[in-house]
Design a protein around this motif. Structure first.
Motif, PDB file in Angstrom:
ATOM      1  N   TYR A  49      35.558  37.772  43.818  1.00 33.45           N
ATOM      2  CA  TYR A  49      35.582  36.635  42.914  1.00 33.45           C
ATOM      3  C   TYR A  49      34.229  36.465  42.213  1.00 33.45           C
ATOM      4  O   TYR A  49      34.165  36.263  41.004  1.00 33.45           O
ATOM      5  N   PHE A  50      33.165  36.569  42.988  1.00 37.94           N
ATOM      6  CA  PHE A  50      31.838  36.403  42.390  1.00 37.94           C
ATOM      7  C   PHE A  50      31.436  37.588  41.521  1.00 37.94           C
ATOM      8  O   PHE A  50      30.550  37.475  40.675  1.00 37.94           O
ATOM      9  N   GLU A  51      32.078  38.715  41.711  1.00 32.68           N
ATOM     10  CA  GLU A  51      31.846  39.877  40.845  1.00 32.68           C
ATOM     11  C   GLU A  51      32.736  39.829  39.602  1.00 32.68           C
ATOM     12  O   GLU A  51      32.580  40.624  38.694  1.00 32.68           O
ATOM     13  N   GLY A  52      33.705  38.914  39.608  1.00 31.26           N
ATOM     14  CA  GLY A  52      34.610  38.782  38.466  1.00 31.26           C
ATOM     15  C   GLY A  52      35.699  39.818  38.465  1.00 31.26           C
ATOM     16  O   GLY A  52      36.191  40.189  37.400  1.00 31.26           O
ATOM     17  N   GLU A  53      36.115  40.277  39.622  1.00 27.32           N
ATOM     18  CA  GLU A  53      37.104  41.347  39.711  1.00 27.32           C
ATOM     19  C   GLU A  53      38.405  40.902  40.362  1.00 27.32           C
ATOM     20  O   GLU A  53      39.231  41.738  40.701  1.00 27.32           O
ATOM     21  N   THR A  54      38.627  39.604  40.524  1.00 26.31           N
ATOM     22  CA  THR A  54      39.852  39.139  41.183  1.00 26.31           C
ATOM     23  C   THR A  54      40.949  38.919  40.163  1.00 26.31           C
ATOM     24  O   THR A  54      40.692  38.662  38.985  1.00 26.31           O
ATOM     25  N   SER A  55      42.186  39.003  40.653  1.00 28.40           N
ATOM     26  CA  SER A  55      43.336  38.693  39.810  1.00 28.40           C
ATOM     27  C   SER A  55      43.617  37.195  39.925  1.00 28.40           C
ATOM     28  O   SER A  55      43.038  36.495  40.761  1.00 28.40           O
ATOM     29  N   ILE A  56      44.525  36.708  39.133  1.00 29.89           N
ATOM     30  CA  ILE A  56      44.863  35.290  39.163  1.00 29.89           C
ATOM     31  C   ILE A  56      45.509  34.921  40.496  1.00 29.89           C
ATOM     32  O   ILE A  56      45.237  33.854  41.061  1.00 29.89           O
ATOM     33  N   ALA A  57      46.319  35.828  41.021  1.00 26.88           N
ATOM     34  CA  ALA A  57      46.970  35.563  42.310  1.00 26.88           C
ATOM     35  C   ALA A  57      45.921  35.448  43.416  1.00 26.88           C
ATOM     36  O   ALA A  57      46.005  34.556  44.280  1.00 26.88           O
ATOM     37  N   GLU A  58      44.914  36.311  43.390  1.00 29.39           N
ATOM     38  CA  GLU A  58      43.865  36.260  44.407  1.00 29.39           C
ATOM     39  C   GLU A  58      43.035  34.982  44.266  1.00 29.39           C
ATOM     40  O   GLU A  58      42.655  34.367  45.264  1.00 29.39           O
ATOM     41  N   GLU A  59      42.783  34.554  43.035  1.00 25.91           N
ATOM     42  CA  GLU A  59      42.051  33.302  42.829  1.00 25.91           C
ATOM     43  C   GLU A  59      42.854  32.111  43.333  1.00 25.91           C
ATOM     44  O   GLU A  59      42.297  31.183  43.903  1.00 25.91           O
ATOM     45  N   ASN A  60      44.172  32.165  43.146  1.00 26.68           N
ATOM     46  CA  ASN A  60      45.021  31.087  43.660  1.00 26.68           C
ATOM     47  C   ASN A  60      44.980  31.043  45.191  1.00 26.68           C
ATOM     48  O   ASN A  60      44.991  29.957  45.789  1.00 26.68           O
ATOM     49  N   GLN A  61      44.914  32.209  45.828  1.00 27.94           N
ATOM     50  CA  GLN A  61      44.799  32.254  47.291  1.00 27.94           C
ATOM     51  C   GLN A  61      43.498  31.588  47.746  1.00 27.94           C
ATOM     52  O   GLN A  61      43.480  30.823  48.707  1.00 27.94           O
ATOM     53  N   LEU A  62      42.418  31.879  47.015  1.00 26.57           N
ATOM     54  CA  LEU A  62      41.132  31.269  47.353  1.00 26.57           C
ATOM     55  C   LEU A  62      41.181  29.750  47.159  1.00 26.57           C
ATOM     56  O   LEU A  62      40.688  28.988  48.004  1.00 26.57           O
ATOM     57  N   LYS A  63      41.782  29.287  46.086  1.00 20.19           N
ATOM     58  CA  LYS A  63      41.875  27.852  45.824  1.00 20.19           C
ATOM     59  C   LYS A  63      42.699  27.162  46.920  1.00 20.19           C
ATOM     60  O   LYS A  63      42.345  26.076  47.378  1.00 20.19           O
ATOM     61  N   GLU A  64      43.790  27.801  47.316  1.00 23.06           N
ATOM     62  CA  GLU A  64      44.628  27.227  48.383  1.00 23.06           C
ATOM     63  C   GLU A  64      43.840  27.139  49.685  1.00 23.06           C
ATOM     64  O   GLU A  64      43.906  26.130  50.391  1.00 23.06           O
TER      65      GLU A  64
END
Length: 151
Positions: free
Chosen positions: A13-28
Motif C-alpha cells: 500500500y505504501f509503495e502504491g502497488e495495491t489493488s482496490i480489493a486489497e485496499e478495501n481489506q486494509l480499510k476493513e
C-alpha cells in the motif's frame, strides 16, 4: 486476517502497488476493533479515509461562465493598453514640443538693421552656392574628358 499477510499488504500500500480489493481489506481491518498493537498507528489514517468518504461539500460555488471572465480580462487589457498609448503619446509630445511662438521671426523695426541682416544671409547663401558651383565644374571637366575618350 493473518498478521504477516497484513504487513505485506501495508508495505504494498505504501509503495502504491495495491489493488482496490486489497485496499478495501486494509480499510476493513483497520476499522475493526481488534487491530494489532504495533499497527494501531495506521488506524487513524484509514479511519480518516472512511470519514472523508462520507463528507459532503455543501457550499455553493458561484457559476461564472468562461465567456464572462474572458470579457473582463479583455476589458482590463484594453483599458491598460489605452492608458499606455495615451501616456506614451503625451510624453512624446511633451518632450518634443517645439515652442515656435517664442522664437524670433526675423522681423526688424529698424530698416538699416534689417538690411545688414539680409546682406549677411545672402552672403552666406552665395558662399554655399559658389561651393556647389565648384563641384559642378569638376563634373563638367569629367564630362568633356569622357566625351573625348569615347568619341
Amino acid at each position: 486476517m493473518e498478521l504477516d499477510k497484513l504487513e505485506i499488504l501495508l508495505e504494498k500500500y505504501f509503495e502504491g502497488e495495491t489493488s482496490i480489493a486489497e485496499e478495501n481489506q486494509l480499510k476493513e481491518y483497520f476499522s475493526s476493533s481488534n487491530v494489532a498493537q504495533h499497527l494501531k498507528q495506521y488506524k487513524p489514517l484509514f479511519g480518516y479515509f472512511s470519514a472523508s468518504k462520507q463528507q459532503e461539500f455543501t457550499q455553493e460555488v458561484p457559476l461564472v461562465s468562461n465567456n464572462q471572465t474572458k470579457k473582463r480580462t479583455t476589458t482590463w487589457l484594453s483599458i491598460a493598453a489605452s492608458v499606455t498609448v495615451l501616456l506614451g503619446a503625451g510624453t512624446f509630445t511633451y518632450f518634443n514640443y517645439d515652442n515656435t511662438q517664442s522664437q524670433e521671426l526675423g522681423t526688424y523695426d529698424d530698416p538699416e538693421v534689417a538690411f545688414r541682416e539680409t546682406q549677411k544671409a545672402l552672403s552666406l547663401l552665395s558662399q554655399n552656392v559658389n561651393v556647389g558651383m565648384e563641384s559642378v565644374q569638376y563634373i563638367q571637366e569629367y564630362e568633356t574628358a569622357k566625351n573625348k575618350v569615347f568619341n
